[in-house]
Design a protein around this motif. Structure first.
Motif, PDB file in Angstrom:
ATOM      1  N   GLY A 232      30.431  26.932  -4.168  1.00  0.00           N
ATOM      2  CA  GLY A 232      31.432  25.998  -4.678  1.00  0.00           C
ATOM      3  C   GLY A 232      32.084  25.139  -3.620  1.00  0.00           C
ATOM      4  O   GLY A 232      32.623  24.067  -3.928  1.00  0.00           O
ATOM      5  N   TYR A 233      32.041  25.578  -2.359  1.00  0.00           N
ATOM      6  CA  TYR A 233      32.666  24.786  -1.296  1.00  0.00           C
ATOM      7  C   TYR A 233      31.763  23.642  -0.834  1.00  0.00           C
ATOM      8  O   TYR A 233      32.220  22.746  -0.130  1.00  0.00           O
TER       9      TYR A 233
ATOM     10  N   ARG B 104      37.650  31.010  -1.060  1.00  0.00           N
ATOM     11  CA  ARG B 104      38.100  30.882  -2.447  1.00  0.00           C
ATOM     12  C   ARG B 104      37.057  30.192  -3.321  1.00  0.00           C
ATOM     13  O   ARG B 104      36.887  30.518  -4.500  1.00  0.00           O
ATOM     14  N   TYR B 105      36.321  29.258  -2.718  1.00  0.00           N
ATOM     15  CA  TYR B 105      35.321  28.505  -3.485  1.00  0.00           C
ATOM     16  C   TYR B 105      33.889  28.981  -3.223  1.00  0.00           C
ATOM     17  O   TYR B 105      32.936  28.294  -3.572  1.00  0.00           O
ATOM     18  N   GLY B 106      33.719  30.143  -2.600  1.00  0.00           N
ATOM     19  CA  GLY B 106      32.396  30.755  -2.497  1.00  0.00           C
ATOM     20  C   GLY B 106      31.493  30.221  -1.412  1.00  0.00           C
ATOM     21  O   GLY B 106      30.277  30.430  -1.475  1.00  0.00           O
TER      22      GLY B 106
ATOM     23  N   THR C 283      31.792  36.057   0.887  1.00  0.00           N
ATOM     24  CA  THR C 283      31.475  35.946  -0.539  1.00  0.00           C
ATOM     25  C   THR C 283      30.443  36.985  -0.933  1.00  0.00           C
ATOM     26  O   THR C 283      30.603  37.697  -1.937  1.00  0.00           O
TER      27      THR C 283
ATOM     28  N   GLN D  90      31.027  40.353  -3.460  1.00  0.00           N
ATOM     29  CA  GLN D  90      30.165  40.477  -4.636  1.00  0.00           C
ATOM     30  C   GLN D  90      29.296  41.734  -4.568  1.00  0.00           C
ATOM     31  O   GLN D  90      29.059  42.390  -5.588  1.00  0.00           O
TER      32      GLN D  90
ATOM     33  N   ASP E  95      26.024  33.154 -11.840  1.00  0.00           N
ATOM     34  CA  ASP E  95      26.963  33.063 -10.722  1.00  0.00           C
ATOM     35  C   ASP E  95      27.573  31.662 -10.674  1.00  0.00           C
ATOM     36  O   ASP E  95      26.878  30.677 -10.441  1.00  0.00           O
TER      37      ASP E  95
ATOM     38  N   LEU F 275      30.393  31.080  -8.706  1.00  0.00           N
ATOM     39  CA  LEU F 275      31.223  31.008  -7.511  1.00  0.00           C
ATOM     40  C   LEU F 275      30.449  30.540  -6.286  1.00  0.00           C
ATOM     41  O   LEU F 275      30.871  29.593  -5.618  1.00  0.00           O
ATOM     42  N   THR F 276      29.336  31.188  -5.976  1.00  0.00           N
ATOM     43  CA  THR F 276      28.606  30.917  -4.744  1.00  0.00           C
ATOM     44  C   THR F 276      28.268  29.433  -4.603  1.00  0.00           C
ATOM     45  O   THR F 276      27.717  28.827  -5.514  1.00  0.00           O
TER      46      THR F 276
END
Length: 269
Positions: free
Chosen positions: A229-230, A211-213, A9, A13, A224, A226-227
């Protein structure tokens, strides 16, 4: 500690924001974070263009236009932030690279480091790492062969960076859950078919996590989304005594070789 998805990730970025740009200024706030005298570090970095950012295992490689590479290992507690001084978190930065108005802040590198190496030094530094899980040439057979060289528990083998480089505590447990294999099982007792299932689970787990950062909650830049998200999508990791999403049994939390281990005793064989 950031693992492969978190560093992937960051890599993507960073390439979007600083690849092809020159380092206008470099500051070192903690001498022990770098591997050469501070003046020498600044001289080798300042004014150089970052051609691209690569990833190897849990580390990032900032490729400079003079052949040097900045090798970043965040270790436990490390993170990065890209933005203006006003946007940055109220934390002490161990190293700061400036790109005009915006800067790249390296935080929490008390255990981590940002070292600079020439090509030969870098090759030596990375020589003891095992294969990367996402390498195109690292298939199910190579995966099984690498793990078979270990005699201990599956969790220990998966997190040994000399065996496979990039898997840590979180994703070892997550991929074992996806494969329905208990991470405490001895390698000698795991069948070839189970290792093929685990190989597929590794790829699907990493794909979802990237996919979920990843699971790191510190945003990389202002806004941000994304970062991290998992973090809420982990099935077993850090969910001790919470119900399993598959069967409702409580997730077991234990330790193996000094590492935390999470699994479902009913779903994982």
């Amino acid at each position: 500690m950031p693992e492969l998805p978190e560093m992937e990730t960051y890599r993507s970025q960073l390439n979007e924001r600083i690849a092809g740009r020159a380092v206008a200024a470099a500051e070192v706030g903690r001498e022990r974070t770098v591997n050469v005298p501070v003046d020498q570090f600044i001289e080798r970095v300042q004014g150089r263009t970052i051609e691209r950012i690569d990833r190897r295992a849990k580390m990032l490689l900032f490729r400079l236009d003079n052949g040097d590479t900045l090798l970043l290992h965040l270790m436990l507690g490390g993170s990065m932030f890209y933005g203006t001084t006003e946007e940055a978190p109220d934390r002490t930065a161990q190293v700061t690279l400036s790109f005009g108005e915006r800067k790249l802040f390296f935080h929490g590198l008390r255990l981590g480091y940002l070292h600079i190496y020439d090509e030969a030094e870098l090759t030596e530094k990375l020589s003891k790492l095992g294969p990367d899980p996402l390498d195109a040439g690292f298939g199910a057979e190579e995966f099984a062969a690498a793990l078979r060289r270990s005699r201990g528990a599956l969790k220990t083998a998966l997190t040994d960076q000399s065996v496979i480089a990039g898997i840590g505590n979180c994703y070892a447990d997550e991929m074992c859950f996806a494969a329905a294999i208990k991470p405490l099982r001895r390698m000698a007792d795991i069948a070839a078919a189970e290792l093929r299932t685990l190989f597929t689970a590794m790829h699907s787990t990493f794909a979802e996590a990237i996919r979920y950062g990843g699971y790191m909650e510190s945003p990389f830049f202002a806004g941000d989304a994304l970062t991290g998200g998992y973090n809420d999508r982990c099935k077993v990791y850090d969910r001790g005594d919470e119900p399993c999403y598959r069967c409702g049994s409580l997730i077991v939390k234990t330790e193996s070789s000094g590492r935390k281990v999470f699994y479902c005793d009913r779903c994982q064989r």
